[in-house]
Design a protein around this motif. Structure first.
Motif, PDB file in Angstrom:
ATOM      1  N   VAL A  15      16.128  -5.158  -8.344  1.00 50.87           N
ATOM      2  CA  VAL A  15      17.169  -6.259  -8.080  1.00 50.87           C
ATOM      3  C   VAL A  15      16.704  -7.022  -6.918  1.00 50.87           C
ATOM      4  CG1 VAL A  15      19.248  -6.355  -9.823  1.00 50.87           C
ATOM      5  CG2 VAL A  15      18.989  -5.036  -7.793  1.00 50.87           C
ATOM      6  N   PRO A  16      16.995  -8.281  -6.306  1.00 51.66           N
ATOM      7  CA  PRO A  16      16.982  -9.306  -5.333  1.00 51.66           C
ATOM      8  C   PRO A  16      18.004  -7.984  -4.185  1.00 51.66           C
ATOM      9  CG  PRO A  16      17.051 -10.764  -6.304  1.00 51.66           C
ATOM     10  CD  PRO A  16      17.390  -9.959  -7.384  1.00 51.66           C
ATOM     11  N   GLY A  17      17.347  -7.538  -2.501  1.00 47.92           N
ATOM     12  CA  GLY A  17      17.461  -6.903  -1.681  1.00 47.92           C
ATOM     13  C   GLY A  17      17.279  -5.225  -1.726  1.00 47.92           C
ATOM     14  N   ALA A  18      16.990  -5.170  -2.858  1.00 48.40           N
ATOM     15  CA  ALA A  18      16.379  -3.612  -3.446  1.00 48.40           C
ATOM     16  C   ALA A  18      15.193  -3.158  -2.555  1.00 48.40           C
ATOM     17  CB  ALA A  18      16.287  -2.769  -4.576  1.00 48.40           C
ATOM     18  N   GLU A  19      15.646  -1.812  -2.108  1.00 47.85           N
ATOM     19  CA  GLU A  19      13.783  -1.240  -1.629  1.00 47.85           C
ATOM     20  C   GLU A  19      13.865  -0.479  -2.264  1.00 47.85           C
ATOM     21  OE1 GLU A  19      15.553   1.149   2.460  1.00 47.85           O
ATOM     22  OE2 GLU A  19      13.290   2.190   2.467  1.00 47.85           O
ATOM     23  N   ILE A  20      12.245  -1.168  -2.291  1.00 48.71           N
ATOM     24  CA  ILE A  20      10.760  -0.446  -2.937  1.00 48.71           C
ATOM     25  C   ILE A  20       9.831   0.479  -2.080  1.00 48.71           C
ATOM     26  CG2 ILE A  20      10.093  -2.504  -3.659  1.00 48.71           C
ATOM     27  CD1 ILE A  20       9.120  -1.236  -6.116  1.00 48.71           C
ATOM     28  N   SER A  21       8.993   1.221  -2.155  1.00 44.72           N
ATOM     29  CA  SER A  21       8.102   1.838  -1.251  1.00 44.72           C
ATOM     30  C   SER A  21       7.369   2.544  -2.652  1.00 44.72           C
ATOM     31  CB  SER A  21       8.111   2.747  -0.626  1.00 44.72           C
ATOM     32  OG  SER A  21       9.276   3.597  -1.022  1.00 44.72           O
ATOM     33  N   VAL A  22       5.581   2.325  -2.349  1.00 44.74           N
ATOM     34  CA  VAL A  22       4.814   2.674  -3.403  1.00 44.74           C
ATOM     35  C   VAL A  22       4.806   3.542  -2.977  1.00 44.74           C
ATOM     36  CG1 VAL A  22       2.219   3.008  -3.721  1.00 44.74           C
ATOM     37  CG2 VAL A  22       3.731   0.825  -3.429  1.00 44.74           C
ATOM     38  N   VAL A  23       4.580   5.154  -3.618  1.00 40.43           N
ATOM     39  CA  VAL A  23       4.560   6.523  -3.665  1.00 40.43           C
ATOM     40  C   VAL A  23       2.976   6.888  -3.796  1.00 40.43           C
ATOM     41  CG1 VAL A  23       4.673   9.115  -4.779  1.00 40.43           C
ATOM     42  CG2 VAL A  23       6.629   6.904  -4.702  1.00 40.43           C
ATOM     43  N   ARG A  24       2.169   6.679  -5.090  1.00 39.04           N
ATOM     44  CA  ARG A  24       1.121   6.958  -5.485  1.00 39.04           C
ATOM     45  C   ARG A  24      -0.090   6.205  -6.195  1.00 39.04           C
ATOM     46  NH1 ARG A  24       3.449  11.003  -7.088  1.00 39.04           N
ATOM     47  NH2 ARG A  24       2.251  12.659  -5.722  1.00 39.04           N
ATOM     48  N   LEU A  62       1.230  -1.230  -0.185  1.00 40.92           N
ATOM     49  CA  LEU A  62      -0.421  -0.039  -0.469  1.00 40.92           C
ATOM     50  C   LEU A  62       1.365   1.271  -0.462  1.00 40.92           C
ATOM     51  CD1 LEU A  62      -2.538  -0.838   2.106  1.00 40.92           C
ATOM     52  CD2 LEU A  62      -3.082  -0.543   0.703  1.00 40.92           C
ATOM     53  N   PRO A  63       0.256   2.430  -0.419  1.00 38.53           N
ATOM     54  CA  PRO A  63       0.663   3.846  -0.018  1.00 38.53           C
ATOM     55  C   PRO A  63       1.730   3.983   0.891  1.00 38.53           C
ATOM     56  CG  PRO A  63      -1.482   4.072  -1.315  1.00 38.53           C
ATOM     57  CD  PRO A  63      -0.866   2.684  -0.803  1.00 38.53           C
ATOM     58  N   MET A  64       2.843   4.004   0.982  1.00 36.06           N
ATOM     59  CA  MET A  64       3.699   4.546   1.883  1.00 36.06           C
ATOM     60  C   MET A  64       4.050   2.973   2.888  1.00 36.06           C
ATOM     61  SD  MET A  64       1.503   7.976   3.937  1.00 36.06           S
ATOM     62  CE  MET A  64       2.364   8.198   5.386  1.00 36.06           C
ATOM     63  N   GLN A  65       3.776   2.105   2.493  1.00 29.51           N
ATOM     64  CA  GLN A  65       5.078   0.895   2.967  1.00 29.51           C
ATOM     65  C   GLN A  65       6.329   0.799   2.249  1.00 29.51           C
ATOM     66  OE1 GLN A  65       1.435  -1.707   2.478  1.00 29.51           O
ATOM     67  NE2 GLN A  65       0.754  -1.166   4.332  1.00 29.51           N
ATOM     68  N   ARG A  66       6.744  -0.014   2.667  1.00 32.10           N
ATOM     69  CA  ARG A  66       8.577  -0.812   2.191  1.00 32.10           C
ATOM     70  C   ARG A  66       7.796  -1.770   2.546  1.00 32.10           C
ATOM     71  NH1 ARG A  66      13.453   1.648   5.056  1.00 32.10           N
ATOM     72  NH2 ARG A  66      12.163   0.301   6.188  1.00 32.10           N
ATOM     73  N   ALA A  67       8.996  -2.132   1.387  1.00 29.95           N
ATOM     74  CA  ALA A  67       9.248  -3.047   1.446  1.00 29.95           C
ATOM     75  C   ALA A  67      10.629  -4.057   0.347  1.00 29.95           C
ATOM     76  CB  ALA A  67       8.484  -4.116   0.026  1.00 29.95           C
ATOM     77  N   ALA A  68      11.670  -5.251   0.962  1.00 30.58           N
ATOM     78  CA  ALA A  68      12.889  -5.309  -0.188  1.00 30.58           C
ATOM     79  C   ALA A  68      12.138  -6.383  -0.998  1.00 30.58           C
ATOM     80  CB  ALA A  68      13.313  -6.077   1.144  1.00 30.58           C
ATOM     81  N   ILE A  69      12.380  -5.680  -2.036  1.00 30.99           N
ATOM     82  CA  ILE A  69      12.222  -6.852  -3.095  1.00 30.99           C
ATOM     83  C   ILE A  69      13.315  -7.922  -3.186  1.00 30.99           C
ATOM     84  CG2 ILE A  69      13.199  -7.221  -6.026  1.00 30.99           C
ATOM     85  CD1 ILE A  69      12.561  -5.141  -6.108  1.00 30.99           C
TER      86      ILE A  69
END
Lengths: 723, 110
Positions: free
Chosen positions: B34-43, B8-15
């Motif tokens: 790539v595996p390990g990269a951090e990703i978050s939802v903006v909108r 969801l928006p504002m949440q973070r995760a690692a690939i």
């Protein structure tokens, strides 16, 4: 590295999209650019020459890419250029605000064996965001010269070119891919060397292990090549067995690992929590859940108004100058030397009308390309795709496809040319096939005259219905073509970077405007001119023909007329006006006026007053500037500088039409005018963008579509109107 | 492990891993997923698709069909340092009226 002494060094510019590569290229080369094919390549890349230290250096602007794999045409172009042309140096332009992903491409250019100089662009912006980069450390770790740049300052950029020519360094063995993979590379590389002479054996071996199709094909068809491919596959399988991941992922992972480590060492962020950037705040509105779409449609309306309306005074000015004043001069000059009447007619009605027909597009295109460049360079284009993608994806298109379609309502020519903003060729062609169904402004006069003559009480409903019919058929065309022509390929990817908003640089906008407009004139001129002269010849042959009906044109029109019998207008007059309508759709009406109401008597050329004419041209241009400015200002809500124009009605023509058409056949005629091949200029644009084959396809398709839809309209309308 | 579309928006995760056809997969890897990269939802886009993410310090938008090929492991969100799973979600829900969440892409995780 020392450039080749005898020839001028070639330096390529590589970089991510939005890294400011084009700005650097434009600043360095100014307007002196050349778009052309390189030996053995059918793809066009822009190049220009800069003088450094008394030496001519050729700069080549490679397409902006994120990587150099073989998964997109741009990547293949960039990669092949470096591999095949072996440039003396490569300047990799990296966005300092986003170092990691930009270094990923730089690493690949280095692996290709090209001597590299790294330009750290947008350093000012990075500093403003609290990012500090240790330039010297980066240069040492990467082993290549690193230069901080600001894309619009020419002096620093000249130093960059100098450094690239003298000190760029190559490091094909930059990245260690780990024991397993390195062992396989070491085993395969000598065999590859025995098979083909390669300047970049390590790179080629690695690509072979990754399963790169193009590299594998390049090995050839010999049994040895097949054996090597087989070995590479087995090696890749062994690596996968160890790591659980395939080589492609492993390579990307390792390479990102390398650049991540690099970035980690050289980038220092100060100020703990990053404040929300300007881009975030603009996007809160521009990509807003509710406001996003209205803002997009508002901007599209503005682009449409600008290309269609603000250019109109200039179009009229060019038309008046070329077909009025200049044509009069030519006629006067010819009559002074007692040239035969047919020659005057050929030059004035054939050639000059054709030249005018090309030049009138210039103002439209300049404004269109200015708008597109503004949208693109500011970063909004990506947001437009973001908010529209869901809708356009239903038709199998990309979010950006909406813009060419909207522009097409003003004029199909810029609409077709605007497909260039799409990345994928399939999307470009599909959109290009849909654009002609957008009812352009030139078709409107035909609708107005017919609707007023036959459906006076429902004129606007008829006209609106025609626009809707065009849109509906465009949607159907999109769905149909997607299934049939491109059935096997899957939808193109979206995966789109939303770059930070930026203030576009005027130099870049100007270059973009001129280069693309000139390109269209260059490519379409021949076709339009030829069509104009051909129509003239048909109308005036055989020599000394008295009336239109007896000319070759009249007889041809008579011959094709029966084809329109089922549509209710199978007479030579209607057929003939449709043929002339190919030159430009609004010509349908002027042709009908000539055919039904008789030709205006030939006027003798007016006496030439050179001074007055030149004054008239200059004053006319001034007037056009003023009119255009008024039109632009009138777009501001609440400002109206235009006043209402009186509607044009031509009662004599209306009466003539009523005797030749029934309401049903008139409606069928309008539908046919809406759908049949757009003007010759649009065909020229299709040819320029997609080639002669697609132009021919579009022409045939539209003709068939027009006939079938016109036929159905005639039958249904005839039944509704009771005959 | 779950799909990136569940974020969801504002949440973070690692690939964790990247799948999909050769072209999509390579493109995603090239873009830094790539595996390990951090990703978050903006909108989320006005029509619910595509979705804008922040990865490797830049903004990337992906269609849901593309994002569903990326597997992730949730990270505690930046603001609240709550343990992953649903901590962030419930906290945001309590802080933020429902209509406002919809406005900023609350209908995201279907």
């Amino acid at each position: 590295m020392a450039g080749k002494a005898d020839t001028s060094p070639v330096v390529v510019l590589a970089g991510n999209p939005n890294a400011g590569k084009s700005t650097i290229f434009n600043t360095l080369t100014g307007g002196r650019q050349h778009v052309g094919n390189w030996p053995g390549k059918t793809v066009e890349v822009a190049s220009g020459v800069v003088r450094w230290n008394g030496q001519a250096v050729t700069l080549v602007d490679l397409p902006g890419t994120y990587s150099l794999s073989a998964h997109s045409p741009e990547e293949v172009i960039a990669r092949d250029f470096i591999l095949e042309q072996r440039p003396d140096a490569a300047i990799v332009v990296a966005d300092a605000t986003n170092l990691e992903r930009n270094l990923y491409l730089a690493a690949q250019v280095l692996e290709l064996g090209a001597p590299v100089t790294l330009a750290l662009n947008m350093m000012d912006r990075a500093e403003a965001e609290g990012i500090a980069i240790d330039v010297e450390l980066l240069a040492r770790l990467l082993g290549v010269p690193v230069v901080p740049t600001v894309g619009t300052r020419r002096q620093g950029l000249m130093d960059l070119v100098g450094l690239a020519v003298t000190e760029a360094a190559s490091h094909p063995n930059l990245i260690d891919y780990g024991n397993e993979l390195e062992a396989e590379i070491a085993a395969l590389q000598p065999q590859l060397g025995a098979l083909i002479a390669s300047d970049t054996p390590r790179y080629t071996t690695l690509k072979l292990l990754e399963g790169d199709r193009l590299v594998a094909q390049a090995l050839g068809d010999t049994p040895q090549a097949a054996a090597l491919r087989q070995q590479a596959e087995e090696a890749a399988a062994r690596v996968q067995a160890v790591y659980g991941d395939d080589v492609e992922l492993l390579v990307a992972d390792r390479r990102y690992g390398f650049v991540h480590g690099l970035a980690h060492q050289v980038v220092k962020r100060h100020g703990g929590h990053r404040p929300r950037s300007l881009t975030d705040r603009i996007d809160d509105i521009a990509a807003h859940r509710v406001l996003g779409l209205p803002i997009f449609f508002g901007l599209m309306a503005l682009v449409f108004k600008l290309t269609a309306d603000a250019s109109a005074p200039f179009v009229d000015w060019i038309d008046a100058t070329v077909n009025g004043v200049l044509a009069n001069w030519v006629a006067a000059a010819l009559s002074a030397v007692a040239a035969p009447a047919w020659l005057t007619s050929l030059l004035v009605d054939g050639v000059m009308a054709g030249v005018g027909g090309v030049l009138v597009f210039l103002p439209v295109l300049l404004i269109l390309y200015l708008c597109l460049a503004l949208l693109e360079d500011s970063g909004y284009m990506a947001r437009a795709a973001f908010v529209m993608d869901k809708l356009m994806h239903l038709l199998g298109l990309h979010g950006k496809s909406f813009i060419p379609l909207i522009v097409g309502f003003g004029c199909n020519v810029p609409g077709i040319l605007a497909t260039r903003t799409l990345e994928n060729r399939r999307d470009r062609i599909l959109t290009g096939l849909m654009v002609p169904l957008m009812s352009c402004a030139a078709r409107l006069p035909v609708y107005v005259i017919f609707a007023a003559a036959f459906f006076p009480r429902h004129a606007s409903a008829v006209i609106f219905g025609l626009y809707l019919l065009g849109i509906a058929l465009a949607v159907l065309t999109g769905l149909l073509m997607r299934r049939t022509l491109f059935g096997k390929t899957t939808d193109s990817l979206f995966v789109l970077e939303l770059p930070p908003y930026r203030l576009p640089a005027w130099r870049g906008l100007r270059t973009h405007m001129w280069r693309h407009s000139a390109e269209f004139v260059h490519k379409a001129a021949t076709l339009i001119l030829a069509a104009s002269v051909t129509v003239w010849a048909l109308l005036n042959l055989p020599v000394g023909v008295a009336s239109t009906e007896e000319s070759v044109f009249g007889r041809l029109a008579g011959a094709i007329a029966p084809a329109f019998e089922p549509l209710g207008f199978g007479n030579w007059q209607a057929a003939g006006s449709l043929v002339t309508g190919l030159v430009a759709k609004e010509v349908v009406i002027s042709s009908m006026a000539v055919i039904y109401l008789g030709d205006a008597p030939d006027e003798p050329p007016e006496p030439v007053d050179l001074a007055a004419d030149v004054r008239g041209i200059v004053v006319g241009f001034g007037q056009a500037v003023v009119d255009s400015a008024r039109i632009v200002l009138s777009m501001i809500p609440g400002v109206d500088l235009m006043g209402d124009e009186p509607p044009q009605t031509d009662t004599a023509l209306s009466q003539a039409l009523q005797t030749h058409f029934t309401p049903a056949s008139a409606l069928a005629f309008l539908v046919f005018v809406l759908l049949y091949a757009p003007c010759i200029a649009a065909m020229g644009a299709l040819k320029a963008e997609f080639g002669g084959k697609w132009m021919a396809f579009s022409f045939t398709y539209l003709l068939a579509l027009a006939w079938i839809t016109g036929f159905v309209t005639y039958r249904v309308a005839g039944w509704l109107f009771g005959g | 492990m779950e799909q990136l579309t569940a974020l969801l928006p504002m949440q973070r995760a690692a690939i964790q891993s990247v799948h999909g056809g050769a072209t999509l997969r390579k493109r995603l890897l090239d873009m830094g997923l790539v595996p390990g990269a951090e990703i978050s939802v903006v909108r989320v886009a006005p029509l619910g698709d595509p979705v804008e993410y922040m990865v490797k310090g830049y903004r990337l938008s992906l269609r849901r069909s593309e994002a569903s090929q990326v597997m992730i492991q949730r990270l505690p969100c930046a603001d609240c340092d709550q343990p992953a799973e649903e901590g962030c979600d419930s906290q945001q829900a309590s802080r933020c009226p429902r209509w406002l969440r919809w406005l900023y892409g609350g209908t995201h995780g279907r």
